[in-house]
Design a protein around this motif. Structure first.
Motif, PDB file in Angstrom:
ATOM      1  N   GLY A 491       0.813  -1.211   0.000  1.00 26.52           N
ATOM      2  CA  GLY A 491       0.000   0.000   0.000  1.00 26.52           C
ATOM      3  C   GLY A 491       0.847   1.261   0.000  1.00 26.52           C
ATOM      4  N   MET A 492       1.911   1.251   0.798  1.00 27.53           N
ATOM      5  CA  MET A 492       2.804   2.415   0.837  1.00 27.53           C
ATOM      6  C   MET A 492       3.510   2.603  -0.503  1.00 27.53           C
ATOM      7  SD  MET A 492       4.407   1.857   4.657  1.00 27.53           S
ATOM      8  CE  MET A 492       5.557   3.227   4.488  1.00 27.53           C
ATOM      9  N   THR A 495       1.001   3.990  -3.021  1.00 27.24           N
ATOM     10  CA  THR A 495       0.751   5.426  -2.781  1.00 27.24           C
ATOM     11  C   THR A 495       1.917   6.268  -3.278  1.00 27.24           C
ATOM     12  OG1 THR A 495      -0.575   4.878  -0.835  1.00 27.24           O
ATOM     13  CG2 THR A 495       0.220   7.133  -1.016  1.00 27.24           C
ATOM     14  N   PHE A 499       1.805   8.917  -6.450  1.00 30.26           N
ATOM     15  CA  PHE A 499       2.196  10.320  -6.213  1.00 30.26           C
ATOM     16  C   PHE A 499       3.343  10.720  -7.137  1.00 30.26           C
ATOM     17  CE2 PHE A 499       4.845  13.456  -3.989  1.00 30.26           C
ATOM     18  CZ  PHE A 499       3.926  14.485  -3.829  1.00 30.26           C
ATOM     19  N   SER A 520       3.494   1.009 -10.715  1.00 27.59           N
ATOM     20  CA  SER A 520       2.225   1.073  -9.994  1.00 27.59           C
ATOM     21  C   SER A 520       1.345  -0.128 -10.355  1.00 27.59           C
ATOM     22  CB  SER A 520       1.489   2.373 -10.323  1.00 27.59           C
ATOM     23  OG  SER A 520       2.251   3.490  -9.928  1.00 27.59           O
TER      24      SER A 520
END
Length: 555
Positions: A491-492, A495, A499, A520
């Motif tokens: 998840g990190m 993210t 970004f 991603s």
């Protein structure tokens, strides 16, 4: 192997699970059968071994491969004669007569009929079977088993292929299947090498024959040691009716129910009492004399059972006789055939069905479907494992049951086993041991009751003095924390990559944005897989007796 891996995992890298229907499994099994026949002796033996391994293959594979008989055209007589004379000397000098037409052809050898002079024959000390002498008019009729010429080199080459294939296949299977496949290659190599050694076969035959020397219900041929070697085995010839020729047995007035019961009892004795057993009881290796005596042939595939396994098998049989499902599951776990992590409730339902089938009772289809819905998979997905020392025992149990049901469609395996255990005193011994263990538990409980107040008072004193410490350990057998940590990291990373992709796109760096987008996507797939639960295959369970009845109805 690739198709099997696809069917087992149902996906290789990522994606939705594949649903493999029974017809596809059956088609693949038939292709495998043809391949094994084409590849020759070693792979025919491997197919026979796999046909007794429901812990590895789906039921459709097991059913198709069970039709694989060890019957192949014999080697040319000149080649077989060369092996015979290299080990025993000139044919004319050692045998009175010799029929050059083989009466049986197998993947590793072939059998011929012959006669030897009675004064030259050196049978084992217990030479007479069922009261019949070996000699007949100055000669002894014998069966001569000759190893197939050049089979040793072929087998060793094939074993190298199998040893290479098994580790590759293990990459694509789950932990339960990996347990069974891990020792399959070594176990098979040991078995086939033992079967090629006729000196070992002669020793096993003599030992098993001695165990039945005082029982006239069974006949085992005597070894003619003077005419035997490591590649040639000469035995007394015992003729009889093939055990699955039920019409001929009926014509001769032989009680098939009695033959089935005697056959089952003989294997119970070999496995539970003697610890050494004939491990290839297919119909080609069993016959019945005109007086109902069961005749055993071909001891090339034979094995031993250690005392621990014997004890656990007895416990299993007693639990089955008492229909104690919990005790059955405990015995399977202790012997190593059932994973301790198995769902006991589901396995209890499975055992109930198995007992009903073993007793020959009709099984209601809705009950079968209910259990299939519970497990949502076929029999080879069960948490069953098969230790190497039980592979031959499973083969015997499977094949003998099939032979007994052929002789007597209403044969009750459990009743026969129960009677045998009772007669031999195993059930009484089990009850006595249970009472002793219960008495010990009661005594220990009484002692604990006496000690408990003092320990409880000591604990309260420590609490009052604030001198009590508690250490807590967390068991994570399902790797829950590892999965949570993995999802958190994914998840990190997702993210961060999203970004980064937005920033790079804003800075008009399209190439770097594409790299971030690909990264991603990969992280998204991994995160999805961490949440994904495996799907299963629904198949129709196979039951020996029901299949037999259906085939007879179709005929």
């Amino acid at each position: 192997m690739w198709a099997f891996a696809r069917d087992r995992r149902r996906f290789l890298v990522f994606g939705r699970p594949r649903r493999v229907d029974p017809e596809t499994h059956r088609h693949r099994a038939e292709v495998l059968l043809e391949s094994l026949l084409t590849l020759g002796p070693t792979f025919i033996k491997l197919g026979q071994l796999l046909s007794t391994r429901p812990d590895i293959l789906p039921p459709q594979y097991v059913e198709v491969l069970s039709a694989l008989q060890d019957e192949v055209p014999p080697a040319d007589w000149p080649d077989a004669k060369e092996v015979l004379e290299e080990d025993l000397g000139p044919l004319e000098a050692r045998f009175e007569t010799f029929d050059e037409e083989a009466i049986s052809g197998a993947s590793l050898g072939q059998v011929y009929r012959a006669r030897v002079a009675s004064e030259t024959a050196e049978p084992a000390p217990t030479a007479a079977d069922a009261g019949e002498p070996l000699a007949n008019g100055g000669t002894t009729e014998v069966a001569v088993k000759i190893r197939r010429p050049g089979v040793e080199t072929l087998v060793e080459a094939d074993l190298r292929v199998i040893r290479w294939s098994m580790p590759v296949l293990m990459w694509f299977v789950d932990e339960s299947r990996s347990f069974s496949l891990e020792n399959l290659a070594d176990e098979f190599a040991k078995t086939i090498r033992e079967e090629m050694s006729y000196e070992r076969e002669a020793a096993m035959l003599a030992e098993i024959r001695a165990n039945f020397a005082d029982d006239d219900r069974f006949a085992i041929p005597a070894v003619i040691e003077s005419h035997s070697s490591d590649r040639v085995l000469t035995m007394e010839y015992l003729g009889g009716t093939k055990i699955n020729q039920v019409d001929e047995l009926d014509r001769k007035g032989i009680d098939r129910e009695r033959v089935a019961e005697n056959l089952q009892r003989s294997y119970l004795q070999m496995i539970i009492d003697d610890g050494v057993f004939h491990a290839d009881p297919h119909p080609g290796n069993l016959a019945v004399a005109d007086d109902g005596t069961v005749i055993f042939y071909d001891f090339g595939m034979s094995g031993r059972v250690d005392s621990f396994v014997q004890e656990k098998i007895v416990e299993f049989y007693i639990a089955v006789a008492n229909q104690d499902i919990d005790a059955i599951l405990d015995a399977l776990i202790e012997i190593g055939t059932l994973s301790p992590e198995a769902d006991r409730a589901v396995m209890a339902d499975v055992m109930e069905l198995a007992i009903q089938d073993a007793r020959g009772e009709d099984i209601e289809q809705y009950r079968v479907q209910q259990i299939v819905g519970q497990i949502e998979d076929s029999i080879y997905e069960f948490p069953f494992r098969l230790p190497a020392n039980l592979a031959l025992v499973l083969r015997v149990a499977t094949v003998v049951e099939g032979v007994c049901v052929t002789l007597d469609p209403d044969f009750d395996f459990i009743a026969t086993a129960t009677d045998y255990l009772t007669e031999q005193g195993y059930r009484e011994e089990s009850i006595q041991r249970y009472l002793e263990e219960t008495g010990q538990q009661v005594r220990h409980s009484a002692e604990s009751t006496v000690r408990l107040p003092a320990k409880f008072e000591h604990t309260l004193d420590r609490l009052e003095r604030d001198d009590m410490f508690v250490r807590i350990g967390v068991e994570d057998s399902e790797d829950v924390f590892a999965k949570l940590a993995k999802r958190l990291v994914y998840g990190m990373l997702l993210t961060m990559s999203l970004f980064s992709m937005g920033v790079l796109y804003a800075l008009e760096a399209p190439e770097a944005s594409v790299v971030a987008a690909v990264f991603s996507a990969v992280v998204t797939v991994q995160l999805y897989r961490s949440f994904r639960k495996p799907r299963s295959i629904r198949t129709k369970p196979q039951f020996t007796r029901q299949n037999l009845r259906q085939r007879r109805d179709q005929e």
